[in-house]
Enzyme design. Structure first.
Site, short mmCIF file in Angstrom:
data_model
loop_
_atom_site.label_atom_id
_atom_site.label_comp_id
_atom_site.label_asym_id
_atom_site.label_seq_id
_atom_site.Cartn_x
_atom_site.Cartn_y
_atom_site.Cartn_z
N LYS A 18 0.93 -1.38 -0.04
CA LYS A 18 0.08 -0.08 0.14
C LYS A 18 1.02 0.98 0.02
O LYS A 18 1.95 1.31 -0.80
CB LYS A 18 -0.80 0.07 1.25
N HIS A 102 -8.43 -2.78 -6.02
CA HIS A 102 -8.55 -3.08 -4.46
C HIS A 102 -9.59 -2.22 -3.77
O HIS A 102 -9.74 -1.01 -4.37
CB HIS A 102 -7.19 -2.67 -4.10
N GLU A 104 -9.56 -0.47 -1.54
CA GLU A 104 -9.08 1.20 -1.23
C GLU A 104 -9.03 1.90 -2.31
O GLU A 104 -9.32 3.16 -2.26
CB GLU A 104 -7.62 0.98 -0.51
N GLY A 178 -7.37 -4.86 7.16
CA GLY A 178 -6.49 -4.10 8.19
C GLY A 178 -7.34 -3.81 9.54
O GLY A 178 -7.00 -3.18 10.36
P1 PGA Z 1 -4.50 -6.54 5.49
O1 PGA Z 1 -4.55 -5.93 3.97
O2 PGA Z 1 -3.48 -7.69 5.26
O3 PGA Z 1 -3.52 -5.44 5.96
O4 PGA Z 1 -5.43 -6.61 5.93
C1 PGA Z 1 -4.99 -6.75 2.96
C2 PGA Z 1 -5.12 -6.06 1.67
O5 PGA Z 1 -5.66 -4.95 1.51
O6 PGA Z 1 -4.49 -6.46 0.55
#
Ligand code: PGA
Length: 255
Positions: A18, A102, A104, A178
């Protein structure tokens, strides 16, 4: 199950850094490379750092089993798109894979599956492997809409051109990303089976060699259990991929 650096892999562990990582974080790439000898055979490893680190990471990873990927790309090959990066640029920098759609990107940038589909096409045109992310929100799950949302995103994010091509799907429940929360193994199994079935309907035999990754709070402590679920062909790992030791522990769990 899929290919990485020309090698067939049965399980793919992909790290998604990220918007984390300055040049000093390249030390983690070096540490991952140093630990590759302990990664079980058939387990492919990929790290997707921020775009600023792709070239330097790819230089370090050259001639190793570690692949380097990107986290997004533009739909066009070049042109007047200030601040954007094309799939060709990412490939030129050394990327082999690109994470697309993704959650996000979908929430921060309002990306819809139609745009994701065009990004997948750009990625395939360039010879990169797209990692196409789908996943339901907490409200979707509570309202019984998980399959509808996940399969709807899948259908709308994959172009016709993906037939016969190397693609990777990542199932990432938004509420698990997350948060430290993970679905039960039964919940993961149900969604992965539904994705496999949808891929079979659409791509027939290719569906069985398309890797379906699970993502969302995967860590060393839960990786073995999640990776043993039917139709889970690997992981897309956020937070736990930032430290080489954790990433390598997850790879070791993929026996
Ligand atoms: P995380 O993120 O392992 O921190 O939950 C996974 C992702 O968003 O690809």
């Amino acid at each position: 199950m899929g290919k990485l650096r020309g090698e067939r892999v049965r399980t793919l562990i992909a790290g998604n850094w990220k918007m984390n990582g300055l040049r000093s974080a390249l030390a983690e790439i070096d540490a991952i490379i140093a630990g590759l000898g302990d990664v079980p055979e058939g387990v492919g490893t990929l790290i997707c750092p921020p775009a600023t680190l792709i070239a330097a990471a790819a230089e370090r990873a050259a001639d190793t089993a570690l692949g380097i990927g990107a986290q997004d790309c533009h739909t066009n090959r070049d042109g007047a798109h200030t601040g954007d990066l094309s799939a060709e640029m990412l490939k030129d920098a050394g990327a082999t894979h690109v994470i697309l759609g993704h959650s996000e990107r979908r929430s921060d940038h309002g990306e819809l599956s139609e745009l994701v589909k065009h990004k997948v096409m750009a990625t395939l045109d360039t010879g990169l492997v797209p990692i196409v992310c789908v996943g339901e929100s907490r409200a979707d799950r509570e309202n019984g809409l998980t399959d509808k949302v996940v399969l709807g995103q899948l259908d709308a994010s994959l172009p016709r051109e993906a037939a016969g091509r190397d693609i990777v799907i990542a199932y990432e429940p938004v509420w698990a990303i997350g948060t430290g929360l993970t679905p039960t193994t039964d919940q993961i199994a149900a969604v992965h089976a539904a994705i496999r079935e949808a891929l079979r309907t659409r791509y027939q035999a290719q569906a069985d060699t398309t890797a379906i990754l699970y993502g969302g709070s995967m860590k060393p402590a839960n990786a073995a259990e999640i990776l043993s679920v039917d139709h889970v062909d690997g992981g897309l790992v956020g937070g736990a991929s930032l430290k080489a030791a954790d990433f390598l522990a997850i790879c070791a769990a993929a026996v």
